[in-house]
Design a protein around this motif. Structure first.
Motif, PDB file in Angstrom:
ATOM      1  N   MET A 170       0.836  -1.215   0.000  1.00  0.00           N
ATOM      2  CA  MET A 170       0.000   0.000   0.000  1.00  0.00           C
ATOM      3  C   MET A 170       0.866   1.259   0.000  1.00  0.00           C
ATOM      4  O   MET A 170       2.083   1.185  -0.020  1.00  0.00           O
ATOM      5  CB  MET A 170      -0.944  -0.028   1.190  1.00  0.00           C
ATOM      6  CG  MET A 170      -2.167  -0.884   0.940  1.00  0.00           C
ATOM      7  SD  MET A 170      -3.332  -0.755   2.290  1.00  0.00           S
ATOM      8  CE  MET A 170      -4.786  -1.463   1.510  1.00  0.00           C
ATOM      9  N   GLY A 171       0.239   2.402   0.049  1.00  0.00           N
ATOM     10  CA  GLY A 171       0.982   3.669   0.047  1.00  0.00           C
ATOM     11  C   GLY A 171       0.366   4.706  -0.874  1.00  0.00           C
ATOM     12  O   GLY A 171       0.824   5.840  -0.919  1.00  0.00           O
ATOM     13  N   ARG A 172      -0.634   4.290  -1.637  1.00  0.00           N
ATOM     14  CA  ARG A 172      -1.238   5.181  -2.639  1.00  0.00           C
ATOM     15  C   ARG A 172      -0.139   5.814  -3.502  1.00  0.00           C
ATOM     16  O   ARG A 172       0.566   5.094  -4.187  1.00  0.00           O
ATOM     17  CB  ARG A 172      -2.125   6.236  -1.973  1.00  0.00           C
ATOM     18  CG  ARG A 172      -3.322   5.599  -1.270  1.00  0.00           C
ATOM     19  CD  ARG A 172      -4.428   6.571  -1.049  1.00  0.00           C
ATOM     20  NE  ARG A 172      -3.990   7.707  -0.263  1.00  0.00           N
ATOM     21  CZ  ARG A 172      -4.714   8.804  -0.064  1.00  0.00           C
ATOM     22  NH1 ARG A 172      -5.903   8.903  -0.598  1.00  0.00           N
ATOM     23  NH2 ARG A 172      -4.253   9.787   0.671  1.00  0.00           N
ATOM     24  N   HIS A 173       0.044   7.141  -3.410  1.00  0.00           N
ATOM     25  CA  HIS A 173       1.025   7.771  -4.303  1.00  0.00           C
ATOM     26  C   HIS A 173       2.356   8.028  -3.606  1.00  0.00           C
ATOM     27  O   HIS A 173       3.171   8.819  -4.069  1.00  0.00           O
ATOM     28  CB  HIS A 173       0.441   9.058  -4.879  1.00  0.00           C
ATOM     29  CG  HIS A 173      -0.873   8.806  -5.544  1.00  0.00           C
ATOM     30  ND1 HIS A 173      -0.979   8.050  -6.703  1.00  0.00           N
ATOM     31  CD2 HIS A 173      -2.137   9.125  -5.186  1.00  0.00           C
ATOM     32  CE1 HIS A 173      -2.260   7.956  -7.040  1.00  0.00           C
ATOM     33  NE2 HIS A 173      -2.978   8.583  -6.128  1.00  0.00           N
ATOM     34  N   CYS A 174       2.562   7.366  -2.477  1.00  0.00           N
ATOM     35  CA  CYS A 174       3.772   7.605  -1.686  1.00  0.00           C
ATOM     36  C   CYS A 174       4.577   6.303  -1.586  1.00  0.00           C
ATOM     37  O   CYS A 174       4.024   5.248  -1.265  1.00  0.00           O
ATOM     38  CB  CYS A 174       3.368   8.087  -0.289  1.00  0.00           C
ATOM     39  SG  CYS A 174       4.742   8.306   0.831  1.00  0.00           S
ATOM     40  N   SER A 175       5.869   6.396  -1.838  1.00  0.00           N
ATOM     41  CA  SER A 175       6.700   5.187  -1.915  1.00  0.00           C
ATOM     42  C   SER A 175       7.319   4.777  -0.585  1.00  0.00           C
ATOM     43  O   SER A 175       8.037   3.788  -0.527  1.00  0.00           O
ATOM     44  CB  SER A 175       7.829   5.424  -2.912  1.00  0.00           C
ATOM     45  OG  SER A 175       8.619   6.497  -2.458  1.00  0.00           O
ATOM     46  N   ASP A 176       7.066   5.533   0.485  1.00  0.00           N
ATOM     47  CA  ASP A 176       7.775   5.271   1.748  1.00  0.00           C
ATOM     48  C   ASP A 176       7.678   3.816   2.197  1.00  0.00           C
ATOM     49  O   ASP A 176       8.690   3.189   2.545  1.00  0.00           O
ATOM     50  CB  ASP A 176       7.251   6.183   2.867  1.00  0.00           C
ATOM     51  CG  ASP A 176       7.744   7.617   2.701  1.00  0.00           C
ATOM     52  OD1 ASP A 176       8.184   7.960   1.583  1.00  0.00           O
ATOM     53  OD2 ASP A 176       7.677   8.377   3.678  1.00  0.00           O
ATOM     54  N   LEU A 177       6.445   3.283   2.208  1.00  0.00           N
ATOM     55  CA  LEU A 177       6.284   1.895   2.657  1.00  0.00           C
ATOM     56  C   LEU A 177       7.065   0.953   1.745  1.00  0.00           C
ATOM     57  O   LEU A 177       7.739   0.041   2.215  1.00  0.00           O
ATOM     58  CB  LEU A 177       4.806   1.488   2.618  1.00  0.00           C
ATOM     59  CG  LEU A 177       3.952   1.574   3.883  1.00  0.00           C
ATOM     60  CD1 LEU A 177       2.534   1.108   3.585  1.00  0.00           C
ATOM     61  CD2 LEU A 177       4.543   0.760   5.030  1.00  0.00           C
ATOM     62  N   THR A 222       4.481  -0.521  -5.349  1.00  0.00           N
ATOM     63  CA  THR A 222       3.400   0.217  -4.691  1.00  0.00           C
ATOM     64  C   THR A 222       2.090  -0.028  -5.447  1.00  0.00           C
ATOM     65  O   THR A 222       2.103  -0.185  -6.669  1.00  0.00           O
ATOM     66  CB  THR A 222       3.710   1.730  -4.686  1.00  0.00           C
ATOM     67  OG1 THR A 222       5.058   1.931  -4.268  1.00  0.00           O
ATOM     68  CG2 THR A 222       2.796   2.494  -3.745  1.00  0.00           C
ATOM     69  N   GLU A 223       1.000  -0.038  -4.712  1.00  0.00           N
ATOM     70  CA  GLU A 223      -0.328  -0.220  -5.330  1.00  0.00           C
ATOM     71  C   GLU A 223      -0.585   0.851  -6.403  1.00  0.00           C
ATOM     72  O   GLU A 223       0.101   1.869  -6.447  1.00  0.00           O
ATOM     73  CB  GLU A 223      -1.413  -0.135  -4.250  1.00  0.00           C
ATOM     74  CG  GLU A 223      -1.481   1.228  -3.566  1.00  0.00           C
ATOM     75  CD  GLU A 223      -2.469   1.288  -2.413  1.00  0.00           C
ATOM     76  OE1 GLU A 223      -3.403   0.484  -2.349  1.00  0.00           O
ATOM     77  OE2 GLU A 223      -2.296   2.171  -1.557  1.00  0.00           O
ATOM     78  N   LEU A 224      -1.542   0.618  -7.255  1.00  0.00           N
ATOM     79  CA  LEU A 224      -2.028   1.579  -8.264  1.00  0.00           C
ATOM     80  C   LEU A 224      -1.048   1.843  -9.412  1.00  0.00           C
ATOM     81  O   LEU A 224      -1.271   2.741 -10.218  1.00  0.00           O
ATOM     82  CB  LEU A 224      -2.408   2.941  -7.632  1.00  0.00           C
ATOM     83  CG  LEU A 224      -3.344   2.942  -6.422  1.00  0.00           C
ATOM     84  CD1 LEU A 224      -3.494   4.346  -5.847  1.00  0.00           C
ATOM     85  CD2 LEU A 224      -4.712   2.392  -6.802  1.00  0.00           C
ATOM     86  N   ILE A 225       0.035   1.087  -9.515  1.00  0.00           N
ATOM     87  CA  ILE A 225       0.978   1.329 -10.611  1.00  0.00           C
ATOM     88  C   ILE A 225       0.636   0.463 -11.817  1.00  0.00           C
ATOM     89  O   ILE A 225       0.559   0.948 -12.945  1.00  0.00           O
ATOM     90  CB  ILE A 225       2.434   1.093 -10.162  1.00  0.00           C
ATOM     91  CG1 ILE A 225       2.831   2.153  -9.122  1.00  0.00           C
ATOM     92  CG2 ILE A 225       3.400   1.134 -11.356  1.00  0.00           C
ATOM     93  CD1 ILE A 225       4.238   2.016  -8.577  1.00  0.00           C
TER      94      ILE A 225
END
Ligand code: ADP
Length: 320
Positions: A170-177, A222-225
Motif C-alpha cells: 500500500m501507500g497510494r502515491h507515496c513510496s515510503d512503505l 506500490t499499489e495503483l501502478i
C-alpha cells in the motif's frame, strides 16, 4: 474550552486507538469533558456521539483499528452538511474537535474551522505516510513491520522454488512503505510511483540477474501502478521461472500497533489537547526531526510536499 470531541476518519490505521486514548486522558487531566464521535463525519452528521471517561479507553492501546469506527462520508464535502454538523456539535456544547485521519479528513476539519469558526486539530492517522508536514504518520511503522514480515515469508518459499515473487504494497502515491520494505526485506527490485515504470526494463534486469546465477527474485511494488497479476504473467513468459504476485492489501492496515506508533500517537494526542487549550485551530500535528510541530492544515496539504526518499531507493538498488 470545556468540552472537546474526537473522531477517526478515512482509512483506519494501527495506533488510532492509542491516539484517541491520549486525547481523552490528557483532556480529562486538564478538567475537560470529552465526547467520542462514532464512524467519522458520518457519525457526526447522524449524531452518534457519546461522552467518554477514562475507562472508555482502557485496554485499547494494544489494539489495531479504531474503536470509534471510521467511515467515508463524501457528503461532508457539501457546505450544508458541514453546517448541520457544526450545529450538532454546538447542541452538545462541544467547543473543539480532534480529527484523526488522512488529508481528506484534514480538509473537512479545516472547512469546519473556516466556515463555522469551529476549532479543529488534525492528527495524521494513515499507514501510507503520505501526509505533508510530518516525517511519520500514525500506523506507518506498524504497517511496515507487517509488510516486511510478509516479504520474509515469501522469501522462504520463493527461494525454495526458484520463484519470482511480486509483492504489492500500500501507500497510494507515496513510496515510503515500498522503499523501506524493499531495504528491510532485501528485495531485488522496488517499483514506486515517483519513478516511471518500464516493464521492459524490469524484465531485462531480471533476465540478466538470472543469467548471472540468481535463482529467485523479490519485487516490491506500490499499489495503483500496474496490474501485478498481469505483470507476473509477462515476467514468467519471458524469464521462464514461475512468477506469482501477492497483494498484501488490508492485512497491512490491521494488527497491534508497534511501540513506535503507540508512542507517536500518545505524544500527538496529548499535543493536540495542548494546542486546543492554547486557542489554536485549523492546525495539523506532525513530528519533524523528533520534534512535535503544527502547521496550518491547508498550507500543509497544498504547499508542503512529502519528499521522495530517493536515497532509500538508491540503497535498495545497491544492495540487491
Ligand atoms: P483520508 O482522510 O484517509 O484521506 P478520505 O479522503 O476518504 O480519507 O477522507 C475521509 C473523509 O473526509 C471523507 O469521507 C469525507 O467525509 C471527508 N473529506 C474528504 N475530502 C473532503 C473535502 N474536500 N471536503 C470536506 N470533507 C472531505
Amino acid at each position: 474550552l470545556k468540552k472537546i470531541a474526537v473522531l477517526t476518519s478515512g482509512g483506519d490505521a494501527p495506533g488510532m486507538n492509542a491516539a484517541i486514548r491520549a486525547v481523552v486522558r490528557s483532556a480529562l487531566a486538564e478538567g475537560l469533558e470529552v465526547y467520542g464521535i462514532y464512524d467519522g463525519y458520518l457519525g457526526l452528521y447522524t449524531n452518534k456521539i457519546e461522552k467518554l471517561n477514562r475507562y472508555s479507553v482502557s485496554d485499547i492501546i494494544t489494539k489495531g483499528g479504531t474503536f470509534l469506527g471510521s467511515a467515508r462520508f463524501p457528503a461532508f464535502k457539501k457546505p450544508e452538511v458541514r453546517a448541520k454538523c457544526a450545529e450538532i456539535l454546538r447542541s452538545h456544547g462541544i467547543d473543539a474537535l480532534v480529527v484523526i485521519g488522512g488529508d481528506g479528513s484534514y480538509t473537512g476539519a479545516k472547512l469546519l474551522t473556516e466556515e463555522h469558526g469551529f476549532p479543529c486539530i488534525g492528527l495524521p492517522g494513515t499507514i501510507d505516510n503520505d501526509i505533508p508536514g510530518t516525517d511519520y504518520t500514525i500506523g506507518y511503522q506498524t504497517a511496515l513491520e507487517t509488510a516486511v514480515d510478509a516479504i520474509d515469508r515469501l522469501r522462504d518459499t520463493s527461494s525454495s522454488h526458484h520463484r519470482i515473487s511480486i509483492v504489492e504494497i500500500m501507500g497510494r502515491h507515496c513510496s515510503d512503505l515500498t522503499v523501506s520494505a524493499a531495504i528491510a526485506g532485501g528485495c531485488e527490485y522496488a517499483i514506486v510511483p515517483e519513478v516511471n515504470f518500464s516493464k521492459e526494463e524490469l524484465i531485462q534486469q531480471i533476465e540478466r540477474s538470472f543469467q548471472d546465477g540468481k535463482h529467485h527474485a523479490l519485487i516490491v511494488i506500490t499499489e495503483l501502478i500496474t496490474d501485478v497479476h498481469q505483470l507476473a504473467k509477462d515476467i514468467e513468459a519471458r524469464v521462464g521461472n514461475e512468477t506469482r504476485a501477492t497483494v498484501l492489501g488490508h492485512v497491512q492496515r490491521g494488527g497491534s500497533p508497534c511501540a513506535f506508533d503507540r508512542i507517536l500517537a500518545s505524544r500527538m494526542g496529548a499535543y493536540a489537547v495542548e494546542l486546543l487549550l492554547k486557542g489554536e485551530k485549523g492546525r495539523c500535528v506532525g513530528i519533524q526531526r523528533e520534534e512535535l510541530v503544527h502547521h496550518d492544515i491547508i498550507e500543509a496539504i497544498d504547499k508542503m510536499r512529502r519528499p521522495f526518499k530517493a536515497e532509500l531507493l538508491e540503497v535498495s538498488k545497491k544492495l540487491f
